[in-house]
Scaffold this active site. Structure first.
Site, PDB file in Angstrom:
ATOM      1  N   THR A 126      -0.111 -18.029 -35.641  1.00  0.00           N
ATOM      2  CA  THR A 126      -0.286 -18.943 -35.174  1.00  0.00           C
ATOM      3  C   THR A 126      -2.185 -18.841 -34.202  1.00  0.00           C
ATOM      4  O   THR A 126      -2.067 -17.632 -34.219  1.00  0.00           O
ATOM      5  CB  THR A 126       0.505 -18.882 -33.847  1.00  0.00           C
ATOM      6  OG1 THR A 126       0.063 -19.760 -32.466  1.00  0.00           O
ATOM      7  CG2 THR A 126       1.078 -17.322 -33.137  1.00  0.00           C
ATOM      8  N   GLU A 128      -2.100 -19.318 -30.907  1.00  0.00           N
ATOM      9  CA  GLU A 128      -2.062 -18.316 -29.968  1.00  0.00           C
ATOM     10  C   GLU A 128      -2.501 -16.671 -30.241  1.00  0.00           C
ATOM     11  O   GLU A 128      -2.929 -16.062 -29.295  1.00  0.00           O
ATOM     12  CB  GLU A 128      -0.599 -18.077 -30.094  1.00  0.00           C
ATOM     13  CG  GLU A 128      -0.488 -18.817 -29.005  1.00  0.00           C
ATOM     14  CD  GLU A 128      -0.081 -19.655 -27.831  1.00  0.00           C
ATOM     15  OE1 GLU A 128      -0.278 -18.616 -26.790  1.00  0.00           O
ATOM     16  OE2 GLU A 128      -0.299 -20.905 -27.350  1.00  0.00           O
ATOM     17  N   TYR A 150       4.790 -14.004 -27.364  1.00  0.00           N
ATOM     18  CA  TYR A 150       5.005 -14.038 -28.558  1.00  0.00           C
ATOM     19  C   TYR A 150       3.547 -14.095 -29.829  1.00  0.00           C
ATOM     20  O   TYR A 150       4.033 -13.646 -30.499  1.00  0.00           O
ATOM     21  CB  TYR A 150       4.926 -16.084 -28.058  1.00  0.00           C
ATOM     22  CG  TYR A 150       4.771 -16.584 -29.591  1.00  0.00           C
ATOM     23  CD1 TYR A 150       5.539 -16.860 -30.113  1.00  0.00           C
ATOM     24  CD2 TYR A 150       3.341 -17.051 -29.417  1.00  0.00           C
ATOM     25  CE1 TYR A 150       5.854 -17.552 -31.795  1.00  0.00           C
ATOM     26  CE2 TYR A 150       3.688 -18.093 -30.151  1.00  0.00           C
ATOM     27  CZ  TYR A 150       4.212 -18.353 -31.819  1.00  0.00           C
ATOM     28  OH  TYR A 150       4.096 -19.159 -32.362  1.00  0.00           O
ATOM     29  N   LYS A 154       3.059 -12.722 -33.289  1.00  0.00           N
ATOM     30  CA  LYS A 154       2.715 -13.005 -34.342  1.00  0.00           C
ATOM     31  C   LYS A 154       1.917 -12.745 -35.351  1.00  0.00           C
ATOM     32  O   LYS A 154       2.018 -12.021 -36.229  1.00  0.00           O
ATOM     33  CB  LYS A 154       2.756 -14.462 -34.315  1.00  0.00           C
ATOM     34  CG  LYS A 154       3.546 -15.650 -33.682  1.00  0.00           C
ATOM     35  CD  LYS A 154       4.205 -16.060 -35.393  1.00  0.00           C
ATOM     36  CE  LYS A 154       5.307 -16.767 -34.930  1.00  0.00           C
ATOM     37  NZ  LYS A 154       6.134 -17.332 -36.505  1.00  0.00           N
TER      38      LYS A 154
END
Ligand code: NAP
Length: 339
Positions: A126, A128, A150, A154
């Protein structure tokens, strides 16, 4: 060709299963049971598509389940999409996010290594990972500086995939995907919250939409385009990592303005910070800001440089921002009218 999709009941599972079936794949999906036995987006698939998917009930935190599945099915491809995918929730429940996103990914990698080493794996990484990037746009060489549990989870997933790829010579690829949305996006995500809120207002609810940081800058594309990119990544001679995004940056504020424009409402902003409101021309409050929807650490300023995917995969997004907002709002209005 046989493919397994973990996270088939999520947004991307919906579009990916449609894509793979249209290409003649035998599609297997991993679904975890919930107490009401609702099947997420699988329930939205047309009947003729739904009945072609072979469902395996299980949880990605269960390594034995995944080893048995891979050992028995030996698919050509596995798309590992299952994750606790909501950034806000990851601050409240970091450990369960790590269990699913790190432990689950490690389980998939081990199952491939030990039981089905010819299976190609796609991992859902991602944007992010970039945290709050100073440089813009971001590509595969931009430093990873995650700012949420999160994103940390990841990053561990991405590096596990890279490590297994190099150590055991496995075909494992990371898709570093920027935000992608659709008419089946989870209702807790800001874009869908807006499209559902606007559709409710259109139907006369009179309830303002409650939002957090209106100035968060994102790169939003359409999920259908992104699953096409995932598939392309899996058809290359060698596994690699690719960024997918639109190269456009828009704020939450712009998304809300555009969504109200679809139903003919022009928004004017008044006030600042948590006291800011979005008003219609006749002075009704359409948007309010709430501290509850701010994150402990913001992560934004996203804008993708997807030139590697464009050059190597021939991938480009087809749906742009205005079209995306319009299709989401119109779909929610249509769905409510059919109720
Ligand atoms: P999503 O709609 O939240 O779907 C997540 C899926 O994972 C759901 O099917 C969920 O099942 C399943 N899942 C979660 N924990 C599980 C577990 N322990 N065992 C089995 N299944 C589990 O996410 P999405 O938008 O489709 O995204 C797909 C993947 O891409 C995710 O990994 C996400 O983090 C990543 N990603 C998404 C975006 C984006 O903008 N959409 C961007 C970059 C990366 P339930 O239905 O049972 O909850």
């Amino acid at each position: 060709m046989k493919a397994v999709i973990t996270g088939i009941s999520g947004q991307d599972g919906y579009f990916l299963s449609k894509l793979l079936l249209s290409k003649g794949y035998e599609v297997h999906g991993v679904l975890r049971r919930n107490s009401s036995m609702t099947n997420g987006t699988v329930a939205h698939l047309p009947e003729d598509i739904r009945k072609q998917i072979i469902i395996h009930y299980g949880d990605i935190t269960d390594g034995n389940f995944l080893s048995n599945l891979l050992g028995k099915e030996r698919p050509e491809e596995i798309y590992h999409l299952a994750a606790q995918s909501f950034v806000g929730y990851s601050f409240q429940n970091a450990l369960s996010t790590y269990d699913a996103n790190i432990g689950g990914t490690l389980n998939v990698c081990n199952a491939i290594k030990d039981y089905s080493p010819d299976t190609r794996m796609y991992f859902a990484a991602t944007s992010e990972l970039f945290g709050q990037p100073k440089e813009k746009p971001q590509n595969e060489n931009t430093p990873f500086l995650p700012r949420s549990p999160y994103a940390v989870s990841k990053l561990a997933g991405l590096w596990t995939v890279r490590t297994y790829r190099d150590a055991y010579k496995l075909y494992m690829t990371n898709g570093i995907l920027f935000n992608h949305e659709s008419e089946v996006r989870g209702p807790e995500f800001v874009t869908r919250k807006i499209s559902l809120g606007v559709a409710n207002i259109y139907r006369g609810s009179g309830m303002p939409i409650m939002l957090g940081n209106l100035d968060a800058k994102k790169d939003w594309g359409y999920a259908e385009d992104y699953v096409r990119g995932m598939w392309l990544m899996m058809q290359q001679d060698y596994p690699d990592d690719f960024v997918l995004g639109t190269g456009e940056q828009h704020t939450v504020r712009e998304f809300a303005e555009e969504a109200f424009r679809v139903i003919g409402i022009n928004i004017t902003w008044k006030g600042s910070g948590v006291n800011e409101v979005g008003l219609s021309d006749d002075g009704k409050t359409m948007v309010k800001v709430s501290r509850d929807f701010y994150r402990p650490l913001e992560s934004d300023n996203y804008m993708a440089d997807y030139s590697k995917a464009k050059n190597k995969l021939g991938w480009e997004p087809r749906v742009k921002f205005r079209e995306l907002v319009k299709l989401m709002v119109e779909s929610d209005i249509k769905r409510m009218n059919n109720e």
